[in-house]
Design a protein around this motif. Structure first.
Motif, mmCIF file in Angstrom:
data_model
loop_
_atom_site.group_PDB
_atom_site.id
_atom_site.type_symbol
_atom_site.label_atom_id
_atom_site.label_comp_id
_atom_site.label_asym_id
_atom_site.label_seq_id
_atom_site.Cartn_x
_atom_site.Cartn_y
_atom_site.Cartn_z
ATOM 1 N N ASP A 299 0.887 -1.160 0.000
ATOM 2 C CA ASP A 299 0.000 0.000 0.000
ATOM 3 C C ASP A 299 0.924 1.208 0.000
ATOM 4 O O ASP A 299 1.736 1.361 0.923
ATOM 5 C CB ASP A 299 -0.888 0.006 1.255
ATOM 6 C CG ASP A 299 -1.863 -1.179 1.269
ATOM 7 O OD1 ASP A 299 -2.147 -1.714 0.185
ATOM 8 O OD2 ASP A 299 -2.314 -1.543 2.371
ATOM 9 N N GLU A 342 -8.881 -0.018 -5.125
ATOM 10 C CA GLU A 342 -7.836 0.423 -4.201
ATOM 11 C C GLU A 342 -6.690 1.018 -5.013
ATOM 12 O O GLU A 342 -5.757 0.304 -5.399
ATOM 13 C CB GLU A 342 -7.318 -0.750 -3.347
ATOM 14 C CG GLU A 342 -8.306 -1.244 -2.288
ATOM 15 C CD GLU A 342 -7.690 -2.216 -1.288
ATOM 16 O OE1 GLU A 342 -6.478 -2.511 -1.390
ATOM 17 O OE2 GLU A 342 -8.426 -2.681 -0.404
ATOM 18 N N HIS A 345 -3.031 0.127 -3.736
ATOM 19 C CA HIS A 345 -2.528 -1.231 -3.519
ATOM 20 C C HIS A 345 -1.897 -1.753 -4.810
ATOM 21 O O HIS A 345 -2.591 -2.039 -5.788
ATOM 22 C CB HIS A 345 -3.674 -2.133 -3.055
ATOM 23 C CG HIS A 345 -3.285 -3.566 -2.804
ATOM 24 N ND1 HIS A 345 -3.329 -4.141 -1.549
ATOM 25 C CD2 HIS A 345 -2.860 -4.541 -3.646
ATOM 26 C CE1 HIS A 345 -2.949 -5.405 -1.634
ATOM 27 N NE2 HIS A 345 -2.657 -5.676 -2.911
HETATM 28 ZN ZN LIG Z 1 -3.190 -3.441 0.420
#
Ligand SMILES: [Zn+2]
Length: 372
Positions: A299, A342, A345
């Motif tokens: 992340d 996301e 990510h």
């Molecule tokens: Zn993640």
């Protein structure tokens, strides 16, 4: 006839002699010791195998001797054991044999890791994996045996008639036999569920899946609890990416990289507590199904739904593949990946695969031909 007169002195001498005889007899009787002997509390004593500090003294009720030399008892030898007591007096010695029986009557103990194990349907599972220990207090840990013959001892087994290809609740029976034939049984419940119905994660018993050399981890494909860790290649690639971002005038800091199975257990449980399971499953992986456990994903930038609209987020989406990374959960692909968008990510797959995935605007699932 002249009566012969006995002189008084002679009488006295006779009495003295008689008294001396009597005194000598008393002296001998009083000083005569009884024969060397020993009495035991029982005819034969049984002692539990492995009992520490069993003294031969404790077997004796009484004895006649000046000294007794007591034998040692070896409680680590099962069966009848002949021991020898040595009785001693000033000038005599006598050996007395006695038999103790060493017996192991304690049953082994079976300890499970969990009362209930949950696996996804179709997954293979080692029934013994949930057995934390099968051990005997005196024999120690018993070895696992997949298929012992009937007359064997010193093992444990785990068996079940579970059909792992069918959803259901099954019993796994664990049986332990110590080296002296003492026996114990225990069981636990094995729940076979659809993978998206799992409540405990993978229990760490899933084998990793590689397709064309690329590891796939998602809600359907889990990894063992001890799998993964810091990944040198992926971490170096990330540093190169960050340097590339810097050169373009952006700062993309690392927020979260490798996370252990145990860490994910705590994280997922906390999310479930806060948001409920259904919501948590949209953004958090169950333990054993987290890509973060592999060390191959990161992340970065900011954990923010709008990160993709920032200059850094846009640069990342456009250039990650040049460094071997993909945006793992793209926008609008939740039905395929199983996760919400996301933008922060990234997953390392190598430059070739990343470039192909980027160019075709697909997901890792589509690229590898698997479901999420
Ligand atoms: Zn993640």
């Amino acid at each position: 006839m002249k009566k012969r007169k006995v002189r008084p002195q002679a009488w006295i001498a006779l009495i003295v002699v008689i008294l001396l005889f009597i005194a000598a007899a008393f002296f001998i009787i009083l000083n005569k010791k009884p024969a060397l002997s020993i009495e035991f509390k029982e005819n034969k004593t049984t002692i539990e195998y492995g009992t520490a500090d069993v003294k031969a003294e404790s077997l004796v009720a009484s004895f006649n001797a000046d000294e007794v030399i007591y034998p040692e008892i070896d409680t680590l030898k099962v069966g009848p054991q002949k021991i020898e007591f040595v009785l001693k007096s000033k000038d005599k010695e006598k050996k007395v044999e006695y038999t103790v029986e060493i017996k192991d009557t304690q049953n082994p103990q079976i300890t499970m890791r969990q009362e209930t194990v949950e696996i996804s349907v179709g997954q293979s599972y080692d029934f013994a994996a949930n057995v934390e220990s099968a051990s005997d207090a005196v024999d120690g840990a018993l070895p696992f045996k997949a298929d012992p013959s009937k007359d064997e001892v010193n093992y444990y087994t785990a068996s079940s008639n579970a059909d792992l290809t069918k959803v259901g609740e099954y019993t796994v029976n664990v049986e332990a036999v110590d080296q002296n034939g003492n026996h114990a049984t225990a069981s636990y419940t094995l729940k076979v569920v659809e993978s998206d119905q799992m409540t405990n994660g993978s229990n760490g018993n899933i084998e990793p899946t590689y397709i064309n050399g690329i590891l796939i981890v998602n809600k359907k494909y889990g990894i063992p609890a001890d799998f993964g860790g810091y990944n040198e290649e992926a971490s170096t690639a990330l540093e190169t990416l960050q340097a590339g971002a810097n050169a373009a005038g952006y700062d993309i800091p690392l927020i979260s990289g490798w996370r252990s199975y145990d860490y994910q257990v705590g994280l997922y449980n906390a999310y479930v507590e806060t948001d409920g399971q259904e919501a948590a499953d949209r953004y958090s992986a169950r333990p054993g199904f987290s890509e973060h456990q592999t060390g191959l994903c990161f992340d970065i930038g900011a954990v923010d739904d709008n990160y993709g609209t920032t200059p850094e987020g846009k640069w990342l989406a456009a250039h990650a593949h040049e460094y071997g990374f993909i945006i793992r959960y793209p926008e609008g692909k939740e039905a395929i990946t199983g996760y919400m968008y996301e933008p922060w990510h990234v997953r390392y797959v190598g430059i070739d695969a990343a470039t192909e995935i980027y160019n075709s605007q697909t997901t890792l699932e589509e690229y590898l031909g698997v479901s999420g």
